[in-house]
Design a protein around this motif. Structure first.
Motif, PDB file in Angstrom:
ATOM      1  N   ILE A 139       5.670  14.296   1.431  1.00  0.00           N
ATOM      2  CA  ILE A 139       4.277  13.924   1.684  1.00  0.00           C
ATOM      3  C   ILE A 139       4.128  12.461   1.300  1.00  0.00           C
ATOM      4  O   ILE A 139       4.538  12.043   0.217  1.00  0.00           O
ATOM      5  N   GLU A 140       3.529  11.692   2.193  1.00  0.00           N
ATOM      6  CA  GLU A 140       3.299  10.275   1.945  1.00  0.00           C
ATOM      7  C   GLU A 140       1.799  10.021   2.060  1.00  0.00           C
ATOM      8  O   GLU A 140       1.220  10.213   3.127  1.00  0.00           O
ATOM      9  N   ILE A 141       1.195   9.623   0.958  1.00  0.00           N
ATOM     10  CA  ILE A 141      -0.245   9.366   0.914  1.00  0.00           C
ATOM     11  C   ILE A 141      -0.455   7.860   0.850  1.00  0.00           C
ATOM     12  O   ILE A 141       0.088   7.186  -0.016  1.00  0.00           O
ATOM     13  N   HIS A 142      -1.244   7.328   1.793  1.00  0.00           N
ATOM     14  CA  HIS A 142      -1.509   5.893   1.816  1.00  0.00           C
ATOM     15  C   HIS A 142      -2.899   5.624   1.266  1.00  0.00           C
ATOM     16  O   HIS A 142      -3.869   6.294   1.633  1.00  0.00           O
ATOM     17  N   VAL A 143      -2.982   4.631   0.377  1.00  0.00           N
ATOM     18  CA  VAL A 143      -4.232   4.279  -0.285  1.00  0.00           C
ATOM     19  C   VAL A 143      -4.359   2.756  -0.358  1.00  0.00           C
ATOM     20  O   VAL A 143      -3.430   2.028  -0.013  1.00  0.00           O
ATOM     21  N   ILE A 144      -5.495   2.306  -0.821  1.00  0.00           N
ATOM     22  CA  ILE A 144      -5.686   0.920  -1.262  1.00  0.00           C
ATOM     23  C   ILE A 144      -5.974   1.048  -2.760  1.00  0.00           C
ATOM     24  O   ILE A 144      -6.962   1.682  -3.158  1.00  0.00           O
ATOM     25  N   CYS A 145      -5.074   0.503  -3.578  1.00  0.00           N
ATOM     26  CA  CYS A 145      -5.198   0.681  -5.032  1.00  0.00           C
ATOM     27  C   CYS A 145      -6.401  -0.085  -5.582  1.00  0.00           C
ATOM     28  O   CYS A 145      -7.023  -0.910  -4.888  1.00  0.00           O
ATOM     29  N   GLU A 146      -6.704   0.185  -6.827  1.00  0.00           N
ATOM     30  CA  GLU A 146      -7.856  -0.438  -7.490  1.00  0.00           C
ATOM     31  C   GLU A 146      -7.745  -1.962  -7.506  1.00  0.00           C
ATOM     32  O   GLU A 146      -8.721  -2.659  -7.240  1.00  0.00           O
ATOM     33  N   ASN A 147      -6.554  -2.481  -7.786  1.00  0.00           N
ATOM     34  CA  ASN A 147      -6.371  -3.938  -7.816  1.00  0.00           C
ATOM     35  C   ASN A 147      -6.616  -4.559  -6.442  1.00  0.00           C
ATOM     36  O   ASN A 147      -7.269  -5.596  -6.337  1.00  0.00           O
ATOM     37  N   CYS A 148      -6.095  -3.941  -5.400  1.00  0.00           N
ATOM     38  CA  CYS A 148      -6.288  -4.467  -4.046  1.00  0.00           C
ATOM     39  C   CYS A 148      -7.724  -4.324  -3.573  1.00  0.00           C
ATOM     40  O   CYS A 148      -8.243  -5.164  -2.848  1.00  0.00           O
ATOM     41  N   SER A 149      -8.388  -3.262  -3.998  1.00  0.00           N
ATOM     42  CA  SER A 149      -9.779  -3.028  -3.617  1.00  0.00           C
ATOM     43  C   SER A 149     -10.715  -4.070  -4.205  1.00  0.00           C
ATOM     44  O   SER A 149     -11.713  -4.439  -3.607  1.00  0.00           O
ATOM     45  N   SER A 150     -10.368  -4.560  -5.401  1.00  0.00           N
ATOM     46  CA  SER A 150     -11.256  -5.505  -6.097  1.00  0.00           C
ATOM     47  C   SER A 150     -11.043  -6.942  -5.640  1.00  0.00           C
ATOM     48  O   SER A 150     -11.754  -7.828  -6.087  1.00  0.00           O
ATOM     49  N   LYS A 151     -10.068  -7.186  -4.769  1.00  0.00           N
ATOM     50  CA  LYS A 151      -9.801  -8.573  -4.310  1.00  0.00           C
ATOM     51  C   LYS A 151     -10.733  -8.956  -3.179  1.00  0.00           C
ATOM     52  O   LYS A 151     -11.159  -8.220  -2.387  1.00  0.00           O
TER      53      LYS A 151
END
Length: 151
Positions: A139-151
């Protein structure tokens, strides 16, 4: 010298025994590659080479690739390509899950206890009409992490 904890050491000897049963020679580089993969959870060839160079005086790139090919062939490790370019290696399991940030590319292995409640047997219906046996699931789950979201 690479140090393994008790669980890692048990896994190491399980792998070594599997190879010895097939009369596969356990060289110093093979032994070290297996230990590094056990310790690392996920590793690519560049990272593996750097770690080997810290532990061994003479590292032959052909030996690294040959050992990786052998471990893949024997189903001791599996490969994952998360970005279409880099290949990451990990120990084979019948169930594995990863979370990848599509922003920075960070990959996180999801621990077995977090996916233990997923009923993987439900995937059998996908192949039941094909008379095939389910080997393993990734299973591969793709996200935008917290650090990338805050940029």
């Amino acid at each position: 010298m690479l140090k393994l904890n008790k669980i890692q050491e048990e896994k190491y000897f399980e792998i070594i025994d599997k190879l010895k049963v097939k009369s596969i020679k356990i060289t110093e580089i093979r032994s070290n590659i297996i230990k590094i993969i056990i310790i690392s959870e996920h590793i690519n060839i560049q990272q593996l080479t750097l770690k080997l160079e810290k532990n061994l005086s003479n590292v032959n790139l052909a030996s690294i690739y040959n050992t990786i090919d052998l471990l893949l062939k024997e189903h001791i490790i599996t490969s994952n390509t998360f970005d279409g370019k880099n290949i990451w290696y990990e120990l084979s399991t019948n169930k594995s899950a990863h979370i990848k940030c599509d922003g920075c590319g960070k990959i996180e292995h999801v621990s077995a206890d977090k996916i233990k409640n997923i009923d993987f047997d439900k995937f059998d219906h996908i192949i039941s009409d094909k008379k095939q046996k389910l080997e393993h699931i990734k299973i591969e789950i793709h996200v935008i992490c917290e650090n990338c979201s805050s940029k």
